[in-house]
Scaffold this active site. Structure first.
Site, PDB file in Angstrom:
ATOM      1  N   TYR A 184       0.699  -1.101  -0.020  1.00  0.00           N
ATOM      2  CA  TYR A 184       0.008  -0.129  -0.131  1.00  0.00           C
ATOM      3  C   TYR A 184       1.005   1.242   0.167  1.00  0.00           C
ATOM      4  O   TYR A 184       0.585   2.223  -0.677  1.00  0.00           O
ATOM      5  CB  TYR A 184      -0.887  -0.010   1.108  1.00  0.00           C
ATOM      6  N   VAL A 231      -9.516   3.768  -4.993  1.00  0.00           N
ATOM      7  CA  VAL A 231      -9.274   4.362  -3.698  1.00  0.00           C
ATOM      8  C   VAL A 231      -8.160   5.546  -3.770  1.00  0.00           C
ATOM      9  O   VAL A 231      -7.599   5.908  -2.861  1.00  0.00           O
ATOM     10  CB  VAL A 231      -8.674   3.213  -2.802  1.00  0.00           C
ATOM     11  N   HIS A 234     -14.993   1.758  -2.039  1.00  0.00           N
ATOM     12  CA  HIS A 234     -14.095   0.753  -1.408  1.00  0.00           C
ATOM     13  C   HIS A 234     -12.886   1.604  -0.722  1.00  0.00           C
ATOM     14  O   HIS A 234     -11.814   0.789  -0.461  1.00  0.00           O
ATOM     15  CB  HIS A 234     -13.145  -0.124  -2.671  1.00  0.00           C
ATOM     16  N   CYS A 240      -2.174   1.259  16.571  1.00  0.00           N
ATOM     17  CA  CYS A 240      -3.222   2.092  17.033  1.00  0.00           C
ATOM     18  C   CYS A 240      -2.628   2.540  18.541  1.00  0.00           C
ATOM     19  O   CYS A 240      -2.276   1.817  19.393  1.00  0.00           O
ATOM     20  CB  CYS A 240      -4.404   1.469  17.317  1.00  0.00           C
ATOM     21  N   CYS A 277      -5.067   1.066  21.321  1.00  0.00           N
ATOM     22  CA  CYS A 277      -5.203  -0.224  21.747  1.00  0.00           C
ATOM     23  C   CYS A 277      -3.727  -1.072  21.420  1.00  0.00           C
ATOM     24  O   CYS A 277      -3.783  -2.237  21.831  1.00  0.00           O
ATOM     25  CB  CYS A 277      -6.568  -1.267  21.036  1.00  0.00           C
ATOM     26  N   GLY A 306     -14.587   2.329 -17.031  1.00  0.00           N
ATOM     27  CA  GLY A 306     -13.063   1.753 -16.714  1.00  0.00           C
ATOM     28  C   GLY A 306     -13.208   0.905 -15.644  1.00  0.00           C
ATOM     29  O   GLY A 306     -12.513   0.577 -14.858  1.00  0.00           O
ATOM     30  N   SER A 323     -13.796  -3.613 -15.039  1.00  0.00           N
ATOM     31  CA  SER A 323     -14.136  -5.062 -15.798  1.00  0.00           C
ATOM     32  C   SER A 323     -15.402  -5.594 -15.242  1.00  0.00           C
ATOM     33  O   SER A 323     -15.870  -6.725 -15.746  1.00  0.00           O
ATOM     34  CB  SER A 323     -13.038  -5.718 -15.184  1.00  0.00           C
ATOM     35  N   ASN A 360     -15.328   1.560 -21.959  1.00  0.00           N
ATOM     36  CA  ASN A 360     -14.199   0.650 -21.555  1.00  0.00           C
ATOM     37  C   ASN A 360     -13.683   0.267 -23.273  1.00  0.00           C
ATOM     38  O   ASN A 360     -14.375  -0.021 -24.111  1.00  0.00           O
ATOM     39  CB  ASN A 360     -14.793  -0.824 -21.184  1.00  0.00           C
ATOM     40  N   ALA A 400     -11.400   6.329 -21.338  1.00  0.00           N
ATOM     41  CA  ALA A 400     -12.268   7.279 -20.668  1.00  0.00           C
ATOM     42  C   ALA A 400     -11.807   8.767 -20.965  1.00  0.00           C
ATOM     43  O   ALA A 400     -12.580   9.843 -21.037  1.00  0.00           O
ATOM     44  CB  ALA A 400     -12.295   6.888 -19.122  1.00  0.00           C
TER      45      ALA A 400
END
Ligand code: BV8
Length: 246
Positions: free
Chosen positions: A66, A102, A118, A144, A147, A184, A186, A210, A228
Site C-alpha cells: 500500500y 481508492v 472501496h 493504534c 489499543c 473503466g 471490468s 471501456n 475514458a
C-alpha cells in the site's frame, strides 16, 4: 461521435449515476487492478494482497504494497476523464459518482460528491477498532495508539463488507437514476458490479465506456469502446453544446 440516443438520454436526465473503476485512472499512470504489477510486486496478485487474511499473515508485506501504491498515486494527476466527470456535475440536474477506486483522483479533479465504495488509500485505521490512526509515512506497520493493534489501510478488502452509508447511497442512486454510466471497470467485483443491473431493472439507460468490452457489455444499452480520457470529454462537449441550445 457518441450514440445520439445516449446524448439525448443524458440531456433529458433528471439524475445521472456514474460508476468508475481502475480504468479511469489508467491514463494517470496508475496500474489497473488486473494489469500485471511491476517491479517487486510483479509476482503478487492484488487479489491475494487485498484481504484481511493477507494482512494478518504478513502485515509488513501488505503495508509495503500500500505504501508503494500511495507513492504512485501521490505522483499522479487527474486526467481528462476525471476532469470531464467533474464538469458533467454542472451539466445535469443531479449526478451521483460512485468510485471503486481508492486513489482520491475524482476529488482532486473537482468532483464534489464522490462515494468511495472501496474506501481510500490514504486513510489509515486500527485493524481492530476501525478508528482513524495518524500514521508516520514510513514502511513500519503503524500501531493504534489507543489499543496497540496494527493499523491498516482504510480500504475495503475482499471478503469485507462495503461501509453501509456508501452501499445504501449507491444502491439508492442506481435505483433512482435515469442514466447509468459504467466507466473503466471490468465489472467483476461485487457488489459494485451489480449497480448497473439494478439501474437497468429500474428503467435507466445504461452505458459502459471501456476499450475492452466487459462481460456485461451485451447487457448495456450502449457499450462504447474507448478510453475514458478521450470519450468523456467528447461526451461532455456534446452535452454542453446541447445544454446551451436547450
Ligand atoms: C463483499 C480496495 C460481502 C482494495 C477493492 C468470498 C468471500 C466474500 C466475498 C466474496 C467471495 N468471493 C467473491 C466475493 C465477492 C467479492 C468479489 O466480488 N470478488 C471478485 C474477485 C469475484 N467482493 C467482495 O469481497 C466485496 N465484499 O462481497 O462483502 C460481505 C457482506 C457482509 C459481511 C462480510 C462480507 C468487497 C470487494 C472490495 C475489494 N476491494 N479495492 C484495494 O484497492 O487495495 S476491489 C478492486 O477491484 C479495486 O477497487 C478495483 O477498482 C476493483 C474492481 O476492479 P476494476 O476497477 O474493474 O479494475 P480492473 O483492473 O478489474 O479493470 C479495469 C478496467 O478498465 C478493464 O476493464 C480495462 O479494460 C479498463 N480500462 C483500462 N484502461 C482504460 C479502461 N477503461 C477506460 N479507459 C481507459 N483508459
Amino acid at each position: 461521435m457518441l450514440p445520439e440516443a445516449l446524448t439525448r438520454a443524458l440531456r433529458e436526465a433528471r439524475h445521472v449515476c456514474v460508476l468508475t473503476g481502475a480504468g479511469i485512472s489508467a491514463e494517470s499512470g496508475i496500474p489497473t487492478f488486473r494489469e500485471a504489477q511491476t517491479g517487486l510486486w510483479e509476482n503478487y496478485d492484488p487479489l491475494d494482497l487485498a484481504t484481511p487474511e493477507a494482512f494478518l499473515r504478513d502485515p509488513a508485506l501488505v503495508w509495503r504494497w500500500y505504501r508503494w501504491r500511495r507513492e504512485i498515486v501521490a505522483g499522479a494527476q487527474p486526467n481528462p476523464g476525471h476532469t470531464a466527470l467533474a464538469d458533467l456535475e454542472g451539466l445535469v440536474p443531479k449526478l451521483t459518482l460512485v468510485t471503486q477506486n481508492v486513489d482520491g483522483l475524482h476529488a482532486r479533479a473537482g468532483s464534489r460528491t464522490v462515494i468511495e465504495f472501496h474506501g481510500n488509500l490514504f486513510a489509515t485505521r486500527c485493524f481492530v477498532e476501525g478508528c482513524i490512526v495518524n500514521a508516520a509515512e514510513d514502511d513500519a506497520v503503524p500501531t493504534c495508539p489507543a489499543c496497540g493493534s496494527h493499523a491498516r489501510p482504510g480500504v475495503v478488502w475482499f471478503g469485507e463488507a462495503i461501509p453501509a452509508p456508501a452501499l445504501d447511497q449507491s444502491f439508492a442512486a442506481a435505483r433512482d437514476c435515469d442514466v447509468f454510466l459504467s466507466i473503466g471497470t471490468s465489472s467483476l467485483v461485487y457488489p459494485a458490479a451489480g449497480l448497473a443491473e439494478l439501474a437497468k431493472n429500474h428503467g435507466a439507460v445504461v452505458a459502459e465506456i471501456n476499450p475492452n468490452p466487459t462481460g456485461l457489455a451485451a447487457y448495456f444499452d450502449h457499450a462504447i469502446p474507448g478510453n475514458a480520457g478521450k470519450v468523456l470529454p467528447e461526451l461532455v462537449a456534446q452535452l454542453g453544446d446541447r445544454q446551451s441550445r436547450r
